[in-house]
Design a protein around this motif. Sequence first.
Motif, PDB file in Angstrom:
ATOM      1  N   VAL A  57       0.853  -1.235  -0.095  1.00  0.00           N
ATOM      2  CA  VAL A  57      -0.103   0.114  -0.105  1.00  0.00           C
ATOM      3  C   VAL A  57       0.817   1.335   0.116  1.00  0.00           C
ATOM      4  O   VAL A  57       2.029   1.469   0.716  1.00  0.00           O
ATOM      5  N   LYS A  58       0.769   2.211  -0.820  1.00  0.00           N
ATOM      6  CA  LYS A  58       1.297   3.220  -1.155  1.00  0.00           C
ATOM      7  C   LYS A  58       2.780   3.275  -1.216  1.00  0.00           C
ATOM      8  O   LYS A  58       3.609   3.897  -0.762  1.00  0.00           O
ATOM      9  N   LYS A  59       3.189   2.199  -1.901  1.00  0.00           N
ATOM     10  CA  LYS A  59       4.243   1.768  -2.415  1.00  0.00           C
ATOM     11  C   LYS A  59       4.728   0.894  -3.917  1.00  0.00           C
ATOM     12  O   LYS A  59       3.687   0.021  -3.770  1.00  0.00           O
ATOM     13  N   PHE A  60       5.412   1.665  -4.605  1.00  0.00           N
ATOM     14  CA  PHE A  60       5.651   0.739  -5.998  1.00  0.00           C
ATOM     15  C   PHE A  60       6.218  -0.515  -5.445  1.00  0.00           C
ATOM     16  O   PHE A  60       7.408  -0.456  -5.169  1.00  0.00           O
ATOM     17  N   ASN A  61       5.656  -1.469  -5.781  1.00  0.00           N
ATOM     18  CA  ASN A  61       6.646  -2.878  -5.597  1.00  0.00           C
ATOM     19  C   ASN A  61       6.953  -3.525  -7.104  1.00  0.00           C
ATOM     20  O   ASN A  61       6.220  -3.907  -8.077  1.00  0.00           O
ATOM     21  N   ALA A  62       8.318  -3.583  -7.265  1.00  0.00           N
ATOM     22  CA  ALA A  62       8.830  -4.521  -8.393  1.00  0.00           C
ATOM     23  C   ALA A  62       9.430  -5.729  -8.348  1.00  0.00           C
ATOM     24  O   ALA A  62      10.391  -6.074  -8.869  1.00  0.00           O
ATOM     25  N   SER A  63       9.031  -6.431  -7.119  1.00  0.00           N
ATOM     26  CA  SER A  63       9.506  -7.671  -7.053  1.00  0.00           C
ATOM     27  C   SER A  63       9.210  -8.788  -8.096  1.00  0.00           C
ATOM     28  O   SER A  63      10.015  -9.748  -8.038  1.00  0.00           O
ATOM     29  N   ILE A  64       8.446  -8.667  -9.043  1.00  0.00           N
ATOM     30  CA  ILE A  64       8.198  -9.588 -10.363  1.00  0.00           C
ATOM     31  C   ILE A  64       8.853  -8.909 -11.508  1.00  0.00           C
ATOM     32  O   ILE A  64       8.761  -7.774 -11.591  1.00  0.00           O
ATOM     33  N   ASN A  65       9.486  -9.718 -12.025  1.00  0.00           N
ATOM     34  CA  ASN A  65      10.441  -9.235 -13.252  1.00  0.00           C
ATOM     35  C   ASN A  65       9.234  -8.660 -14.447  1.00  0.00           C
ATOM     36  O   ASN A  65       8.189  -9.128 -14.528  1.00  0.00           O
ATOM     37  N   ASP A  66       9.745  -7.615 -14.754  1.00  0.00           N
ATOM     38  CA  ASP A  66       9.089  -6.755 -15.833  1.00  0.00           C
ATOM     39  C   ASP A  66       7.524  -6.157 -15.106  1.00  0.00           C
ATOM     40  O   ASP A  66       6.590  -5.973 -16.224  1.00  0.00           O
ATOM     41  N   TYR A 120       0.991  -0.911  -7.700  1.00  0.00           N
ATOM     42  CA  TYR A 120       1.157  -0.059  -6.609  1.00  0.00           C
ATOM     43  C   TYR A 120      -0.410   0.248  -6.280  1.00  0.00           C
ATOM     44  O   TYR A 120      -1.368  -0.248  -7.227  1.00  0.00           O
ATOM     45  N   SER A 121      -0.875   0.264  -5.103  1.00  0.00           N
ATOM     46  CA  SER A 121      -2.174   0.395  -4.705  1.00  0.00           C
ATOM     47  C   SER A 121      -2.194   1.770  -3.687  1.00  0.00           C
ATOM     48  O   SER A 121      -1.171   1.956  -2.838  1.00  0.00           O
ATOM     49  N   GLU A 122      -3.438   2.406  -3.382  1.00  0.00           N
ATOM     50  CA  GLU A 122      -3.317   3.458  -2.702  1.00  0.00           C
ATOM     51  C   GLU A 122      -3.843   3.029  -1.406  1.00  0.00           C
ATOM     52  O   GLU A 122      -3.491   3.800  -0.377  1.00  0.00           O
ATOM     53  N   GLU A 123      -4.874   2.032  -1.221  1.00  0.00           N
ATOM     54  CA  GLU A 123      -5.515   1.892   0.079  1.00  0.00           C
ATOM     55  C   GLU A 123      -5.874   0.266   0.227  1.00  0.00           C
ATOM     56  O   GLU A 123      -6.365  -0.528  -1.093  1.00  0.00           O
ATOM     57  N   LYS A 124      -5.802  -0.454   1.197  1.00  0.00           N
ATOM     58  CA  LYS A 124      -6.358  -1.726   1.118  1.00  0.00           C
ATOM     59  C   LYS A 124      -7.547  -1.921   1.962  1.00  0.00           C
ATOM     60  O   LYS A 124      -7.516  -1.170   3.305  1.00  0.00           O
ATOM     61  N   ASP A 136     -10.267  -7.184   2.198  1.00  0.00           N
ATOM     62  CA  ASP A 136      -8.931  -7.618   1.643  1.00  0.00           C
ATOM     63  C   ASP A 136      -8.777  -7.415  -0.081  1.00  0.00           C
ATOM     64  O   ASP A 136      -8.224  -8.079  -0.904  1.00  0.00           O
ATOM     65  N   SER A 137      -9.492  -6.084  -0.322  1.00  0.00           N
ATOM     66  CA  SER A 137      -9.578  -5.756  -1.591  1.00  0.00           C
ATOM     67  C   SER A 137      -8.629  -4.577  -1.866  1.00  0.00           C
ATOM     68  O   SER A 137      -8.510  -3.881  -0.731  1.00  0.00           O
ATOM     69  N   TYR A 138      -8.230  -4.119  -2.862  1.00  0.00           N
ATOM     70  CA  TYR A 138      -7.352  -2.745  -3.139  1.00  0.00           C
ATOM     71  C   TYR A 138      -8.090  -1.896  -3.921  1.00  0.00           C
ATOM     72  O   TYR A 138      -8.670  -1.959  -4.539  1.00  0.00           O
ATOM     73  N   LYS A 139      -7.815  -0.541  -3.418  1.00  0.00           N
ATOM     74  CA  LYS A 139      -8.367   0.634  -4.197  1.00  0.00           C
ATOM     75  C   LYS A 139      -7.300   1.146  -4.892  1.00  0.00           C
ATOM     76  O   LYS A 139      -6.318   1.346  -4.514  1.00  0.00           O
TER      77      LYS A 139
END
Length: 376
Positions: free
Chosen positions: A148-157, A161-165, A169-172
Amino acid sequence: MKKIIYRKFITDCLIFFGVALFSTSIIIWVFQSVNYLDIIINDGRDYLVYLKYSLFSFPKILAKIFPFAFFFSFSYVIAKYELNNELIIFWNNGIKKINFVNYFFLVSIALFIIQIILTTIVVPESQNLARNLMRSSDFNFVDNFIKVKKFNASINDLTIYSEEKNSNDSYKNIYIKRKINEKEFQIIFAKLGKFKNNSQYPALELFNGENINVSEKNITNFSFDKSEFNLSPFSSNTILVKKIQEHKTLELIECTINLFKKTNLDKILKKVRNCELNNFENVLSELFKRLVVPLYLPSLMLSLLLLIIHSKEKINYTKRRVFVFLIGFFIIIFSESTLKFVSVSQTSNLILFLSPFIIGLTFYFYFINVFKITKP
């Protein structure tokens, strides 16, 4: 009687050595395993994968700690026997000091065999198994990919990003960027998203969003009410290609021979991905770490046996103990630092290879010379 005395002494040494080796290795393993939690937190791996991966690192720790535990254990027991006047039992029972040295030299050869089995077979195989585990494992905890509120690039290519959970358990307000190739990428915006991990593949269900495809010349976009983003084609950023330290020792020897001769390079490259002329020094360094560094173990044993030359009644006995400790510590540091001097020069490598033999012979001839003059 002599066999009983030897058996008691070597038993004390080996028990202390075993306890020191495994207890120290376990402590280091526990601290190191904490760092491996990133496998779960960042990559979404299963806890079982984490446990197996951590266990596969234990042989490497054992091999690294082996010479330190060996030196400190045997030097401690020998010094303890001397301080407790127990070494006198050996000399009073007709055991010559040079025979004592020969016996423990043979013990060091046996321990050297154990260490070289660790470095040449067990450690590379365990490292390879750990890599295979990462290749074959699935992303069971895919929820960890969205921060949440953080860009995650742990998967290749892929960047997510999500603003809120939400509480369900859904993401906004989800943002997804997928790199297709050097000139093409895909961007997806969605107001809502939820993970769907069925038996076929992990996926992200997206609602009320827009899909934008950008290529070198064209930009296309379409809106959707509901869409599914399949995560199964993506792999973790973990390096999946075999590293040098994960190859079998025989493969590295074959690679080294071919690089020296500069023949069959294409053939060996299929076995060892990094078997290239520009990586020659790294291959040689890995071989030296496995085959040459363990050769210092007998020299280490001979260095600590300097403790039996003089009894505790001699002047400056404490200083002699410190001096012996420093010699042993220097041998350990020297054996590890020689890896930095491995090069493509055959002369330089030959000197490095002969170093443990030269040090060992120097100690042994010193013992022979001293014990010719001094009585046991």
